[in-house]
Design a protein around this motif. Structure first.
Motif, PDB file in Angstrom:
ATOM      1  N   ALA A  82      46.384  56.948  35.170  1.00  0.00           N
ATOM      2  CA  ALA A  82      45.089  56.645  35.786  1.00  0.00           C
ATOM      3  C   ALA A  82      45.307  56.417  37.277  1.00  0.00           C
ATOM      4  CB  ALA A  82      44.484  55.408  35.141  1.00  0.00           C
ATOM      5  N   VAL A  83      44.478  57.021  38.099  1.00  0.00           N
ATOM      6  CA  VAL A  83      44.587  56.883  39.554  1.00  0.00           C
ATOM      7  C   VAL A  83      43.508  55.898  40.007  1.00  0.00           C
ATOM      8  CG1 VAL A  83      44.508  58.071  41.758  1.00  0.00           C
ATOM      9  CG2 VAL A  83      45.431  59.231  39.751  1.00  0.00           C
ATOM     10  N   VAL A  84      43.952  54.740  40.505  1.00  0.00           N
ATOM     11  CA  VAL A  84      43.041  53.691  40.954  1.00  0.00           C
ATOM     12  C   VAL A  84      43.108  53.633  42.471  1.00  0.00           C
ATOM     13  CG1 VAL A  84      42.372  51.285  40.699  1.00  0.00           C
ATOM     14  CG2 VAL A  84      43.633  52.413  38.866  1.00  0.00           C
ATOM     15  N   ARG A  85      41.986  53.846  43.122  1.00  0.00           N
ATOM     16  CA  ARG A  85      41.941  53.890  44.587  1.00  0.00           C
ATOM     17  C   ARG A  85      41.254  52.656  45.158  1.00  0.00           C
ATOM     18  NH1 ARG A  85      43.990  58.518  45.931  1.00  0.00           N
ATOM     19  NH2 ARG A  85      43.632  60.394  44.709  1.00  0.00           N
ATOM     20  N   VAL A  86      41.698  52.264  46.336  1.00  0.00           N
ATOM     21  CA  VAL A  86      41.087  51.145  47.044  1.00  0.00           C
ATOM     22  C   VAL A  86      39.636  51.485  47.384  1.00  0.00           C
ATOM     23  CG1 VAL A  86      41.211  49.723  49.124  1.00  0.00           C
ATOM     24  CG2 VAL A  86      43.298  50.361  47.937  1.00  0.00           C
ATOM     25  N   ALA A  87      39.374  52.742  47.676  1.00  0.00           N
ATOM     26  CA  ALA A  87      37.996  53.156  48.000  1.00  0.00           C
ATOM     27  C   ALA A  87      37.053  52.889  46.827  1.00  0.00           C
ATOM     28  CB  ALA A  87      37.980  54.633  48.364  1.00  0.00           C
ATOM     29  N   ALA A  88      37.541  53.040  45.602  1.00  0.00           N
ATOM     30  CA  ALA A  88      36.706  52.759  44.432  1.00  0.00           C
ATOM     31  C   ALA A  88      36.361  51.277  44.358  1.00  0.00           C
ATOM     32  CB  ALA A  88      37.416  53.201  43.166  1.00  0.00           C
ATOM     33  N   VAL A  89      37.313  50.428  44.706  1.00  0.00           N
ATOM     34  CA  VAL A  89      37.058  48.983  44.712  1.00  0.00           C
ATOM     35  C   VAL A  89      36.023  48.646  45.777  1.00  0.00           C
ATOM     36  CG1 VAL A  89      38.098  46.707  45.069  1.00  0.00           C
ATOM     37  CG2 VAL A  89      39.355  48.473  43.835  1.00  0.00           C
ATOM     38  N   GLU A 134      41.438  43.754  52.354  1.00  0.00           N
ATOM     39  CA  GLU A 134      40.902  42.797  51.386  1.00  0.00           C
ATOM     40  C   GLU A 134      40.777  43.430  49.997  1.00  0.00           C
ATOM     41  OE1 GLU A 134      37.342  39.491  51.691  1.00  0.00           O
ATOM     42  OE2 GLU A 134      37.113  41.401  52.705  1.00  0.00           O
ATOM     43  N   ALA A 135      40.251  44.652  49.951  1.00  0.00           N
ATOM     44  CA  ALA A 135      40.121  45.360  48.677  1.00  0.00           C
ATOM     45  C   ALA A 135      41.493  45.699  48.103  1.00  0.00           C
ATOM     46  CB  ALA A 135      39.294  46.629  48.872  1.00  0.00           C
ATOM     47  N   ALA A 136      42.435  46.073  48.964  1.00  0.00           N
ATOM     48  CA  ALA A 136      43.786  46.400  48.490  1.00  0.00           C
ATOM     49  C   ALA A 136      44.479  45.172  47.928  1.00  0.00           C
ATOM     50  CB  ALA A 136      44.610  46.995  49.629  1.00  0.00           C
ATOM     51  N   ALA A 137      44.288  44.017  48.549  1.00  0.00           N
ATOM     52  CA  ALA A 137      44.895  42.787  48.040  1.00  0.00           C
ATOM     53  C   ALA A 137      44.339  42.431  46.662  1.00  0.00           C
ATOM     54  CB  ALA A 137      44.668  41.646  49.021  1.00  0.00           C
ATOM     55  N   ALA A 138      43.031  42.557  46.491  1.00  0.00           N
ATOM     56  CA  ALA A 138      42.415  42.279  45.187  1.00  0.00           C
ATOM     57  C   ALA A 138      42.906  43.272  44.147  1.00  0.00           C
ATOM     58  CB  ALA A 138      40.896  42.324  45.302  1.00  0.00           C
ATOM     59  N   LEU A 139      43.021  44.538  44.532  1.00  0.00           N
ATOM     60  CA  LEU A 139      43.483  45.559  43.591  1.00  0.00           C
ATOM     61  C   LEU A 139      44.943  45.334  43.206  1.00  0.00           C
ATOM     62  CD1 LEU A 139      43.007  48.076  41.950  1.00  0.00           C
ATOM     63  CD2 LEU A 139      43.433  49.436  44.010  1.00  0.00           C
ATOM     64  N   ARG A 140      45.796  44.977  44.168  1.00  0.00           N
ATOM     65  CA  ARG A 140      47.198  44.702  43.849  1.00  0.00           C
ATOM     66  C   ARG A 140      47.320  43.542  42.856  1.00  0.00           C
ATOM     67  NH1 ARG A 140      48.031  45.737  49.391  1.00  0.00           N
ATOM     68  NH2 ARG A 140      47.817  43.525  49.819  1.00  0.00           N
ATOM     69  N   HIS A 170      49.263  49.786  47.649  1.00  0.00           N
ATOM     70  CA  HIS A 170      50.511  49.324  48.247  1.00  0.00           C
ATOM     71  C   HIS A 170      50.814  50.013  49.565  1.00  0.00           C
ATOM     72  CE1 HIS A 170      51.461  47.052  44.680  1.00  0.00           C
ATOM     73  NE2 HIS A 170      51.142  48.104  43.945  1.00  0.00           N
ATOM     74  N   HIS A 171      50.007  50.983  49.943  1.00  0.00           N
ATOM     75  CA  HIS A 171      50.235  51.739  51.175  1.00  0.00           C
ATOM     76  C   HIS A 171      49.257  51.296  52.244  1.00  0.00           C
ATOM     77  CE1 HIS A 171      52.739  54.289  48.745  1.00  0.00           C
ATOM     78  NE2 HIS A 171      51.723  54.494  47.901  1.00  0.00           N
TER      79      HIS A 171
END
Length: 121
Positions: free
Chosen positions: A71-78, A95-101, A118-119
């Motif tokens: 499954a590919v989970v993108r920060v843009a989706a969050v 902020e979205a990347a931190a929540a997703l991580r 993570h990038h």
């Protein structure tokens, strides 16, 4: 007889006032009355809603993945879910990347998911 009419009239007027008040407020008492309290409440809800948006993005990516593929989970989706579903249009990428991580690690997604959280953008 006259007392009964007076009591009935009072009940009718009181009921009408309660009805008009309910129409006027339409659920507003559930929100804080004071602006500062409302802003504090919104700031307290934001991280929780970002985590929920990340969970929703992970679940949607898992549903969309075919059998045997990650499954590919993108920060843009969050960010889209945070803006569209929870009403936070100005969520930063970090902020979205931190929540997703955080939710990615908690859900054990390293087995069946990949993400760009993570990038750096």
């Amino acid at each position: 007889m006259r007392d009964a009419l007076a009591e009935g009239g009072f009940a009718l007027v009181a009921g009408a006032l309660v009805f008009l008040l309910a129409l006027l407020l339409r659920g507003r008492p559930t929100r804080p009355w004071w602006r500062a309290r409302a802003e504090r409440s919104a700031r307290a809800r934001r991280p929780r809603e970002l985590r929920r948006a990340a969970d929703m993005a992970i679940a949607a990516a898992r549903r969309a993945a075919g059998p045997g593929e990650p499954a590919v989970v993108r920060v843009a989706a969050v960010r889209e879910l945070a803006g569209g579903h929870f009403g936070h249009p100005s969520v930063s990428h970090q902020e979205a990347a931190a929540a997703l991580r955080e939710r990615y690690e908690r859900a054990g997604c390293d087995r069946d998911c990949v993400t760009d959280a993570h990038h750096r953008p």
